[in-house]
Motif scaffolding. Structure first.
Motif, PDB file in Angstrom:
ATOM      1  N   ALA A 271       0.828  -1.211   0.000  1.00 53.44           N
ATOM      2  CA  ALA A 271       0.000   0.000   0.000  1.00 53.44           C
ATOM      3  C   ALA A 271       0.860   1.258   0.000  1.00 53.44           C
ATOM      4  O   ALA A 271       0.545   2.241  -0.695  1.00 53.44           O
ATOM      5  CB  ALA A 271      -0.928  -0.005   1.208  1.00 53.44           C
ATOM      6  N   ALA A 274       2.384   1.738  -3.455  1.00 56.84           N
ATOM      7  CA  ALA A 274       1.388   2.160  -4.444  1.00 56.84           C
ATOM      8  C   ALA A 274       0.989   3.620  -4.270  1.00 56.84           C
ATOM      9  O   ALA A 274       0.731   4.317  -5.264  1.00 56.84           O
ATOM     10  CB  ALA A 274       0.156   1.270  -4.353  1.00 56.84           C
ATOM     11  N   THR A 275       0.928   4.087  -3.041  1.00 60.63           N
ATOM     12  CA  THR A 275       0.445   5.448  -2.782  1.00 60.63           C
ATOM     13  C   THR A 275       1.550   6.484  -2.684  1.00 60.63           C
ATOM     14  O   THR A 275       1.306   7.675  -2.871  1.00 60.63           O
ATOM     15  CB  THR A 275      -0.365   5.486  -1.473  1.00 60.63           C
ATOM     16  N   THR A 366      -5.198  -6.270   2.815  1.00 57.06           N
ATOM     17  CA  THR A 366      -4.474  -6.384   1.545  1.00 57.06           C
ATOM     18  C   THR A 366      -3.935  -5.007   1.191  1.00 57.06           C
ATOM     19  O   THR A 366      -4.381  -3.985   1.730  1.00 57.06           O
ATOM     20  CB  THR A 366      -5.381  -6.872   0.404  1.00 57.06           C
ATOM     21  N   THR A 368      -4.472  -3.419  -1.487  1.00 61.42           N
ATOM     22  CA  THR A 368      -5.532  -2.642  -2.142  1.00 61.42           C
ATOM     23  C   THR A 368      -6.483  -2.037  -1.126  1.00 61.42           C
ATOM     24  O   THR A 368      -6.810  -0.839  -1.181  1.00 61.42           O
ATOM     25  CB  THR A 368      -6.307  -3.527  -3.130  1.00 61.42           C
ATOM     26  N   THR A 369      -6.986  -2.850  -0.185  1.00 62.25           N
ATOM     27  CA  THR A 369      -7.923  -2.316   0.809  1.00 62.25           C
ATOM     28  C   THR A 369      -7.251  -1.267   1.686  1.00 62.25           C
ATOM     29  O   THR A 369      -7.873  -0.275   2.076  1.00 62.25           O
ATOM     30  CB  THR A 369      -8.487  -3.441   1.698  1.00 62.25           C
ATOM     31  N   ALA A 371      -4.683   0.738   0.802  1.00 63.52           N
ATOM     32  CA  ALA A 371      -4.484   1.964   0.026  1.00 63.52           C
ATOM     33  C   ALA A 371      -5.787   2.755  -0.083  1.00 63.52           C
ATOM     34  O   ALA A 371      -5.790   3.995   0.005  1.00 63.52           O
ATOM     35  CB  ALA A 371      -3.948   1.627  -1.361  1.00 63.52           C
ATOM     36  N   THR A 372      -6.902   2.075  -0.269  1.00 66.67           N
ATOM     37  CA  THR A 372      -8.202   2.746  -0.337  1.00 66.67           C
ATOM     38  C   THR A 372      -8.530   3.421   0.983  1.00 66.67           C
ATOM     39  O   THR A 372      -9.033   4.562   1.016  1.00 66.67           O
ATOM     40  CB  THR A 372      -9.299   1.739  -0.699  1.00 66.67           C
TER      41      THR A 372
END
Length: 435
Positions: A271, A274-275, A366, A368-369, A371-372
């Protein structure tokens, strides 16, 4: 007045008692924290003497937690845990007898508190940072938060009897102290004569309002926190924060149990990569692996929350009561990633009060979760406003002062003149370690 503060568990179970000890000393009393020797740095940072009952139980518990990814792994450690607990109970009696307190304030985890107070003939005050025992229709039992509402009364009854599994060890201690076997049906909430025990719930009534059903023997004091920076600040972390704005604190304490450690570590690293967000990651007591973090993050075993949280924009953690208090007092939006115990309860309360996104259990984390959730934490205006308002309310609370006033009243009303052992007559192991 001399107060013995008995506690055990993770750092979140020990640090509040050290904070209370500091407040009592500042008000002219003697106070000592009785806990595992491994928590001596916490007592030292508070300037509170330590009565250490050894580390055998602490080591056994840590090894059992690390093996919790499998039932056979945990079962292998049960004999070591029980041996450590038995030795710890014996040591508690030796230390309490040598210290000769006027009041015993005890967390339920060390098991010995109410029985030591009974043997010494002094008030015993139950204290813990969660609303565990007293039934209410306002929320479920804090350690059984997923119970359907019709089962809440049964859940509260179960928590009140949570120490029954250790009754043989408790009766062994009572026999050694010259007390009769524990009467059937008596819990930590009962005094020796069967009347209700005074209870201190060390969390904020602004964050979790006091239910009208609570009896007058229950006191919700506010969180117990220490003033100041909270300990040594790693130089690398200090330099990282000084070099640019830190977006996030991320840490799960000792909660990445068994196989969760690898999953959580991969999710955090992914995360952040990615961010591109700058983050301080606390690896804690085996909670996270900081080796795979991207360059926009820095890892440290421990960073004082009191110093760091005001310097980040949001916090991500397991929702332990102490870490939760630190983030909310700093006015920071909070993402809870709970694992066990009271953590899902606190995480749900954070979301219900608009202070953070919906909790993400650590086992479901995860990249993805995560990072969101980071995006919502940093950019949701309603969450940021709610967090700031909560910080204003918490700033008006003085949890340790409220608790100290209650303890002073109880100690003064029951105090009787009695001889004390001189320090020079005590065994060296019975003396508090000066910190």
């Amino acid at each position: 007045m001399r107060i013995l503060l008995l506690t055990f568990g993770t750092e979140g179970d020990v640090r509040p008692f050290a904070a209370l000890g500091r407040k009592l000393i500042d008000r002219g009393h003697e106070a000592a924290v009785c806990t595992a020797d491994g928590y001596a740095p916490i007592a030292a940072s508070a300037g509170v003497p330590l009565l250490g009952f050894g580390d055998e139980w602490l080591r056994a518990m840590a090894e059992a937690m690390a093996a919790s990814g499998s039932v056979p792994g945990m079962l292998r450690h049960v004999p070591d845990v029980l041996r450590g607990l038995a030795a710890c109970l014996d040591r508690q009696f030796e230390l309490a007898r040598g210290y000769a307190p006027d009041v015993v304030v005890f967390h339920p985890k060390p098991l010995g508190g109410p029985h030591l107070a009974e043997r010494l003939g002094v008030p015993g005050v139950l204290a813990l940072p969660l609303p565990m025992y007293h039934p209410t229709g306002a929320y479920p039992p804090s350690v059984l938060p997923r119970l359907p509402r019709p089962l809440w009364p049964a859940g509260y009854a179960l928590t009140r009897h949570s120490t029954d599994a250790y009754r043989p060890l408790i009766n062994r201690l009572r026999s050694r102290m010259g007390l009769p076997r524990l009467p059937r049906g008596r819990t930590d909430l009962h005094q020796p004569d069967g009347s209700p025990r005074q209870v201190l719930y060390a969390y904020s009534p602004a964050f979790l309002p006091v239910p009208p059903e609570y009896p007058p023997t229950v006191h919700v004091t506010g969180w117990w926190t220490l003033p100041g920076n909270g300990g040594e600040i790693p130089e690398a972390v200090r330099a990282f924060v000084a070099a640019g704005p830190a977006d996030l604190y991320i840490g799960f304490g000792s909660m990445a149990l068994g196989g969760l450690r690898e999953r959580a570590s991969q999710a955090v690293a992914g995360a952040l990569a990615a961010t591109g967000l700058r983050a301080v990651v606390s690896t804690g007591w085996g909670g996270l692996d900081g080796a795979a973090l991207p360059p926009n993050a820095i890892a440290a075993r421990r960073v004082p929350h009191e110093w760091l949280f005001p310097q980040v924009k949001a916090v991500v953690h397991h929702a332990g009561s102490g870490t939760l208090a630190g983030g909310l007092r700093a006015g920071r939006p909070t993402l809870a990633c709970p694992v066990l115990g009271d953590q899902p309860f606190w995480g749900a309360q954070v979301h219900a009060r608009g202070l953070g996104p919906a909790p993400i259990p650590l086992r479901r984390l995860t990249a993805t979760t995560l990072a969101t959730a980071f995006e919502q934490l940093l950019h949701d205006g309603a969450i940021r406003t709610a967090a700031a308002l909560m910080a204003e309310q918490l700033a008006a609370e003085e949890g340790t002062a409220t608790a100290a006033t209650i303890i002073e009243r109880l100690g003064s009303s029951s105090r009787k003149p009695r001889a004390r052992p001189a320090v020079s007559d005590q065994e060296p192991s019975q003396r508090p370690h000066e910190t």
